[in-house]
Design a protein around this motif. Structure first.
Motif, short mmCIF file in Angstrom:
data_model
loop_
_atom_site.label_atom_id
_atom_site.label_comp_id
_atom_site.label_asym_id
_atom_site.label_seq_id
_atom_site.Cartn_x
_atom_site.Cartn_y
_atom_site.Cartn_z
N LEU A 316 0.81 -1.22 0.00
CA LEU A 316 0.00 0.00 0.00
C LEU A 316 0.84 1.27 0.00
N GLY A 317 2.16 1.13 -0.07
CA GLY A 317 3.02 2.31 -0.22
C GLY A 317 3.88 2.66 0.97
N ALA A 318 3.84 1.86 2.05
CA ALA A 318 4.70 2.17 3.21
C ALA A 318 6.15 1.96 2.84
N THR A 319 7.01 2.87 3.23
CA THR A 319 8.43 2.76 2.92
C THR A 319 9.14 1.89 3.97
N ARG A 320 10.37 1.52 3.63
CA ARG A 320 11.16 0.74 4.60
C ARG A 320 11.38 1.53 5.89
N GLY A 321 11.60 2.82 5.73
CA GLY A 321 11.80 3.66 6.91
C GLY A 321 10.58 3.68 7.81
N GLN A 322 9.39 3.71 7.22
CA GLN A 322 8.17 3.71 8.02
C GLN A 322 7.96 2.38 8.73
N ILE A 323 8.33 1.29 8.07
CA ILE A 323 8.24 -0.02 8.72
C ILE A 323 9.22 -0.10 9.89
N ARG A 324 10.45 0.38 9.67
CA ARG A 324 11.43 0.40 10.77
C ARG A 324 10.91 1.23 11.94
N THR A 325 10.36 2.40 11.60
CA THR A 325 9.86 3.29 12.65
C THR A 325 8.73 2.63 13.43
N GLN A 326 7.86 1.91 12.73
CA GLN A 326 6.72 1.26 13.39
C GLN A 326 7.20 0.26 14.45
N PHE A 327 8.09 -0.63 14.05
CA PHE A 327 8.53 -1.67 14.98
C PHE A 327 9.46 -1.12 16.06
N LEU A 328 10.23 -0.10 15.71
CA LEU A 328 11.07 0.52 16.73
C LEU A 328 10.21 1.24 17.76
N ALA A 329 9.16 1.92 17.30
CA ALA A 329 8.25 2.60 18.22
C ALA A 329 7.54 1.58 19.12
N GLU A 330 7.16 0.43 18.53
CA GLU A 330 6.52 -0.61 19.32
C GLU A 330 7.46 -1.12 20.41
N SER A 331 8.72 -1.30 20.07
CA SER A 331 9.70 -1.76 21.05
C SER A 331 9.89 -0.74 22.17
N LEU A 332 9.95 0.54 21.79
CA LEU A 332 10.12 1.59 22.80
C LEU A 332 8.90 1.70 23.71
N LEU A 333 7.70 1.58 23.13
CA LEU A 333 6.49 1.63 23.96
C LEU A 333 6.45 0.47 24.93
N LEU A 334 6.81 -0.72 24.43
CA LEU A 334 6.82 -1.89 25.30
C LEU A 334 7.82 -1.70 26.44
N SER A 335 8.98 -1.18 26.12
CA SER A 335 10.01 -0.94 27.14
C SER A 335 9.57 0.13 28.13
N ALA A 336 8.94 1.20 27.61
CA ALA A 336 8.50 2.29 28.49
C ALA A 336 7.43 1.81 29.47
N LEU A 337 6.46 1.02 28.98
CA LEU A 337 5.43 0.49 29.86
C LEU A 337 6.05 -0.41 30.94
N GLY A 338 6.94 -1.30 30.52
CA GLY A 338 7.58 -2.17 31.48
C GLY A 338 8.46 -1.41 32.46
N GLY A 339 9.18 -0.41 31.94
CA GLY A 339 10.05 0.37 32.81
C GLY A 339 9.28 1.16 33.84
N ALA A 340 8.17 1.81 33.43
CA ALA A 340 7.36 2.59 34.36
C ALA A 340 6.75 1.69 35.43
N GLY A 341 6.19 0.55 34.98
CA GLY A 341 5.63 -0.38 35.97
C GLY A 341 6.68 -0.93 36.91
N GLY A 342 7.86 -1.23 36.36
CA GLY A 342 8.93 -1.74 37.20
C GLY A 342 9.43 -0.73 38.21
N ALA A 343 9.51 0.54 37.79
CA ALA A 343 9.96 1.58 38.72
C ALA A 343 8.99 1.73 39.88
N VAL A 344 7.69 1.74 39.57
CA VAL A 344 6.68 1.85 40.63
C VAL A 344 6.75 0.64 41.55
N LEU A 345 6.86 -0.55 40.95
CA LEU A 345 6.94 -1.77 41.76
C LEU A 345 8.19 -1.77 42.63
#
Length: 402
Positions: A316-345
């Motif tokens: 549908l026209g997504a570039t390689r850079g957009q695919i990289r950004t999508q999965f990198l953003a997903e990894s960062l969100l996952l890490s941020a959620l885990g990090g915030a929960g871990g800090a509180v815990l």
């Protein structure tokens, strides 16, 4: 020109990146939760270890401070001819000028002022009790506490009032201080206004009768020369203060001054700090490594399972850079959620354990902030390879994957 503009891929704004990155987390909530939980446990372990160790260290510091790790004493030594030396009248004032010194107090022995329970006691039976003139701030500097009655003040320090050390009171048969309780000091009646508890940092006070500096000079013939000067210094500067105390207390004859060495407890405290610091660094590194491996594993599996989605987006026209950004953003969100929960815990575990042990609650801000920053860094590194791998999939190859 218009055709070129039409073929140019749409730009992804930060909000779009966040939404696209969250797609994988929303569509697989259980896996996302378990992955974030793994990261949270790692960060909670790091924050908890740092917090609990810091709280334990604060309790250790408090205990060692009570033992007098920063207490130094200055006493007169001997002259070159072997006679007893004497500290100058200005010794206290000069010691106060040392910058790291926080508090100074002193006592001065009154040789001819013997102490008796009453006038009927044989003069040879002194009971080994010494009489000292004392400064009013002595308890604050030495850590001495009053077990009965009160300490000397501006008023009682000018009148015949005495505070007895714990052993001195026992030898004299004085159980309680009060206006009706008197002893004989230097042939004169003195009212016992207080009795000290045992003084582990200044054992000489246990067998002492302590009177105010003014009344010692006016009634007991005290010459005003201190025989022991007590100093409290900043912990980090104890050794530096020790090196200059002799010359400062008696500039004319520094070799005639005896200065106590720093407490062994201070060396133990420094060794404990170094050991705990090494423990924190080691356990923190292991926790972050475990979290990073968890993120990498989750993202690699996500790329393998979503090859069809990647192929469709590329078609549908997504570039390689957009695919990289999508999965990198997903990894960062996952890490941020885990990090915030871990800090509180981790903070909750630290607070609970510190309260149960009656420790001060100490959670260094650098541990929480550093844990979050390290989590994001690990998430970015762990998600980079899966993101690059996803971007390199051709649309036909990805769509052909069952």
């Amino acid at each position: 020109m218009a055709a070129a503009e039409a073929l140019r891929p749409a730009r992804m704004w930060p909000g779009d990146v966040m939404k696209v990155g969250a797609v994988g987390l929303r569509t697989r909530p259980l896996r996302a939760f378990l992955s974030a939980l793994g990261i949270a446990i790692g960060i909670a372990a790091m924050v908890g270890v740092v917090g609990i160790s810091s709280s334990s260290r604060a309790d250790l510091d408090r205990t060692l401070a009570a033992l007098g790790t920063n207490l130094l004493t200055v006493k007169p030594g001997s002259t070159l001819t072997g006679e007893q030396a004497q500290l100058p009248l200005e010794a206290e004032a000069m010691v106060r000028r040392i910058a790291p010194v926080r508090s100074v107090s002193a006592i001065g022995m009154i040789d001819d002022a013997k102490v008796y329970r009453n006038r009927k006691i044989d003069q040879a039976e002194t009971g080994g009790i010494a009489t000292y003139a004392t400064r009013l701030d002595l308890p604050a500097t030495t850590g001495a506490t009053v077990a009965s009655g009160t300490w000397l003040n501006e008023a009682t320090g000018r009148f015949p009032a005495v505070v007895l050390g714990a052993s001195a009171a026992e030898r004299l048969g004085v159980g309680r201080a009060g206006p009706q309780t008197q002893v004989v000091v230097g042939g004169k009646p003195f009212t016992v206004v207080g009795i000290l508890a045992k003084a582990p940092l200044a054992p000489e006070l246990d067998t002492a009768a302590l009177v105010g500096w003014p009344v010692a000079r006016s009634e007991l013939g005290f010459d005003g020369h201190p025989t022991t000067v007590y100093t409290r210094s900043a912990d980090s500067a104890v050794e530096d203060v020790q090196s200059v105390l002799g010359a400062t207390a008696n500039p004319a004859a520094p070799n005639e001054v005896d200065v106590s060495r720093p407490s062994d407890a201070l060396a133990a405290r420094q060794a404990a700090d170094e050991a705990l610091t090494g423990l924190l660094l080691g356990l923190g590194a292991v926790a972050l490594l475990v979290g990073g491996v968890g993120v990498a594993n989750t993202m690699v599996i996500s790329v393998l399972e979503r090859r069809s989605e990647i192929g469709l987006r590329r078609s549908l026209g997504a570039t390689r850079g957009q695919i990289r950004t999508q999965f990198l953003a997903e990894s960062l969100l996952l890490s941020a959620l885990g990090g915030a929960g871990g800090a509180v815990l981790g903070m909750a575990v630290t607070a609970g354990y510190a309260v149960s042990q009656d420790w001060p609650i100490v959670i260094p801000a650098w541990a929480v902030a550093g844990g979050m920053a390290a989590t994001l860094l690990i998430g970015a590194v762990a998600g980079l390879y899966p993101a690059i791998r996803a971007s390199r999939l051709s649309p036909t190859e990805a769509l052909a994957t069952p």
